[in-house]
Design an enzyme around this catalytic site. Sequence first.
Site, PDB file in Angstrom:
ATOM      1  N   GLU A  46       0.832  -1.200   0.000  1.00 27.08           N
ATOM      2  CA  GLU A  46       0.000   0.000   0.000  1.00 27.08           C
ATOM      3  C   GLU A  46       0.869   1.254   0.000  1.00 27.08           C
ATOM      4  OE1 GLU A  46      -4.183  -0.487   1.701  1.00 27.08           O
ATOM      5  OE2 GLU A  46      -3.179   0.732   3.203  1.00 27.08           O
TER       6      GLU A  46
ATOM      7  N   GLU B  91       2.041   1.719  -3.422  1.00 24.35           N
ATOM      8  CA  GLU B  91       0.927   2.225  -4.225  1.00 24.35           C
ATOM      9  C   GLU B  91       0.742   3.729  -3.992  1.00 24.35           C
ATOM     10  OE1 GLU B  91      -2.719   0.197  -3.275  1.00 24.35           O
ATOM     11  OE2 GLU B  91      -3.786   0.973  -5.007  1.00 24.35           O
TER      12      GLU B  91
ATOM     13  N   CYS C   5      -8.355  -2.434   4.209  1.00 19.79           N
ATOM     14  CA  CYS C   5      -8.194  -3.566   5.136  1.00 19.79           C
ATOM     15  C   CYS C   5      -9.510  -4.022   5.734  1.00 19.79           C
ATOM     16  CB  CYS C   5      -7.297  -3.185   6.306  1.00 19.79           C
ATOM     17  SG  CYS C   5      -5.733  -2.526   5.809  1.00 19.79           S
TER      18      CYS C   5
ATOM     19  N   SER D 296      -7.452   1.440  -2.260  1.00 23.58           N
ATOM     20  CA  SER D 296      -6.217   0.720  -2.552  1.00 23.58           C
ATOM     21  C   SER D 296      -6.588  -0.631  -3.139  1.00 23.58           C
ATOM     22  CB  SER D 296      -5.429   0.528  -1.261  1.00 23.58           C
ATOM     23  OG  SER D 296      -4.477  -0.496  -1.434  1.00 23.58           O
TER      24      SER D 296
ATOM     25  N   LYS E 282     -15.282 -10.320   8.016  1.00 22.28           N
ATOM     26  CA  LYS E 282     -14.266 -11.189   7.409  1.00 22.28           C
ATOM     27  C   LYS E 282     -14.903 -12.474   6.879  1.00 22.28           C
ATOM     28  CE  LYS E 282     -10.501  -8.768   8.045  1.00 22.28           C
ATOM     29  NZ  LYS E 282      -9.817  -8.236   6.873  1.00 22.28           N
TER      30      LYS E 282
ATOM     31  N   GLU F 223     -15.999 -11.595   3.615  1.00 22.29           N
ATOM     32  CA  GLU F 223     -14.828 -11.362   2.757  1.00 22.29           C
ATOM     33  C   GLU F 223     -14.244 -12.675   2.224  1.00 22.29           C
ATOM     34  OE1 GLU F 223     -11.162  -9.848   4.565  1.00 22.29           O
ATOM     35  OE2 GLU F 223     -11.003  -8.420   2.931  1.00 22.29           O
TER      36      GLU F 223
ATOM     37  N   GLU G 238     -13.586 -13.349  -5.902  1.00 26.61           N
ATOM     38  CA  GLU G 238     -12.342 -12.855  -6.506  1.00 26.61           C
ATOM     39  C   GLU G 238     -11.137 -13.073  -5.584  1.00 26.61           C
ATOM     40  OE1 GLU G 238     -14.941 -11.116  -5.555  1.00 26.61           O
ATOM     41  OE2 GLU G 238     -14.409  -9.192  -4.649  1.00 26.61           O
TER      42      GLU G 238
ATOM     43  N   CYS H  54     -10.353  -2.248  14.813  1.00 25.76           N
ATOM     44  CA  CYS H  54     -10.569  -3.686  15.032  1.00 25.76           C
ATOM     45  C   CYS H  54     -10.653  -4.079  16.505  1.00 25.76           C
ATOM     46  CB  CYS H  54      -9.463  -4.479  14.375  1.00 25.76           C
ATOM     47  SG  CYS H  54      -9.234  -4.048  12.652  1.00 25.76           S
TER      48      CYS H  54
END
Lengths: 164, 585
Positions: free
Chosen positions: B280, B283, B300, B320, B359, B362, B367, B504
């Site tokens: 990141e 990037e 994230c 990102s 999560k 996720e 993908e 988190c």
Amino acid sequence: MSCSCGSTCVDPKAQELQKVIEKYKNTKGAVIPVLHEAQEIYGYLPLQVQKTIAEGLDVSLAEIYGIVTFYTQFSIYPKGKYNIQLCLGTACYVKGAGQIYDRLKQELGLDKDGTTKDGLFSLESCRCIGACGLAPVMMINGEVYGRLVPDDIPGILQKYRDAE
Amino acid sequence: MSEMVTLTIDGKEVKAPIGSTVLEAARLAGIKIPTLCYLKDINEIGACRMCVVDVGARSLQASCVYPVSEGLKVITNSPEVREARRVTLELILSNHDKKCLSCVRSENCELQKLAKDLNVDDTHFEGASNHYEIDDLSPSIVRDPNKCILCRRCVSICKNVQTVSVIETNERGFNTIVSSPFNMALKDTPCVNCGQCIVACPVGALREKDNTDKVWEALANPELHVVVQTAPAVRVAIGEEFGFPIGTRCTGKMVAALKRLGFDKVFDTDTAADLTIMEEGTELIERIKNGGKLPLITSCSPGWIKFCEHNYPDLLEHLSSCKSPQNMFGAVLKSYYAEKMGIDPAKMFVVSVMPCTAKKFEVERPELASTGYPDVDVSITTREAARMIKEAGIDFVNLPDEQFDDPMGDASGAGVIFGATGGVMEAALRTVVDILTGKDNENIEYKAVRGVEGVKVAEVEVPGLTLRAAVAHGLGNARKLMDQVRAGEADYHFIEIMACPGGCVTGGGQPIQPSSVTNLIDLKAERAKAIYAEDESLTFRKSHKNEKMMRLYEEYFEKPGSHKAHELLHTHYVLRENYPEECCK
């Protein structure tokens, strides 16, 4: 109203709803008057209508739906050609509105408030309609029927069926 | 200081600031009033009537919303008050599915505790009860309206704090139900799976989708190489499930417990957090140098990502392309690690222990399967991990400290602080500033981005540039920031967004503290302290100083942002319609 069917459907009701949303857009407490007018346009408030209102007024669909289901005057189901409003308020109830309600459900083939399969009648229980002297009382498309007994019901319904 | 008034509570004179409530004044005086629907700053609506007191008015008043006034006389403990609270509670219980023995919230249920404290008899009112279908179609959240007591804490957090607003109080009277519009399953709504509703729920009406069976099954399968990775925020909270005080770091015990559960390897997601910073950070530098889309926004937090896909589809280019650390790690395990260890990735089962319910969604994103296999097979929450440890009969409290496994065992302090709001930003700055200045900077604590303020901003001077950064946590705050970005009013280079308020550490999968605790302390701040203490305890506190991760680049990825890195460590996003429906016909 967004549409993904590819065709360019111009829905006059949708246009009318957009006008209503525009009218109330920047006023405080816009949701209820818009819902009222939307119900007048469509006869009821299905998902897509509520979605359009939510997007137009920048209020979540969840909030709109909460309001719609809180007030009995709003309906998420299409009403019948003849809408039966039966009072289950205190005065009517003690005068036997419960039995009237049961008989209506039986005659209409419904297990609760709702619309008959043929779309002819819808049944809607409501609270006091201000005619306690006539208890138990119901209205069909605004026409008042008072001091009812269960056996009155088949004849009254037949009158509307005959008119078809 | 604000102006004070004097009132009397149970005969005791109390001074309280004007504008405070009787409940707050009573707390100042050390007098405890029971509450149920009250969540400080979140749900202050006086709905449940559990906190009623006698203020000399015609009827008892809800102290959580009743304002103090000069000379007010309050009685919190008369026979009338106690009876009113008890009857209210008995009525709530009469329409509550009282399957306490098998309820996930048993012993951590605010209703159960109140029933005990108020000495109720639950057989007084055996009237009608509602029977609803359980919604367990979401990959993250299970909603059981039969246990719901209509306190509206979940509704408030979803609507007012997260501005997601996919649940509401619907219908009325006895038929009142907390549900989604048109009673849709949560998975069909723009729910982002953050799970804040779960941690707000006082009872078992909302819980995470339990995936422990899948983990037990994998552990029992001798054909599989089963590895587990744990997120930074887990280690500072899992101890609470075993009676440790809030903010206790249990890294070593947690690793020891997971080894005893039978995992072949126990790895640290922080390693992948370091990897995230490299990718990141690269990037960011590239976007700044090459005139790319700015601000760059972190990716994230899967709750945030889904929120962005639903609400800011026009701004997806700002995100990102980095996968979250969880998925980066999964992809590395099934490629680099599998090759190195000579393991067939088809026979590898990757479990993640996360402070997060999103999560779970996720890991199911199609993908996120760069190797041809899902990056991560099953994601479980901190709570589920604790339940597994209990079920296995492991004496967590008395375990020795053990170390994460090699070859992926090391992480820097920068990886650790990912667990608190501002952590990803701070970790990124530690590396990016070093790269841009070409120096090993000693000043690495960026305190402007720490703390519990909703939106935080910082400016850092680097050669030829003032790097402007912003941090938002909680989706309501994210929305404010994103509206600025959309309006072109946010000239930041880099934005960190975490879906959960506090980041988190207070994620939707973390141990649940009752309102009696969260109304008095700031859980976000307490758990974050442990995160920063862990960071300080480590030798290497910058991601690019993590030698094992740098070796990963040497041996495998070549350099950050390489073709191979893009194949395995980066992803893309999708447009998500809110409440999709059939065509208008």
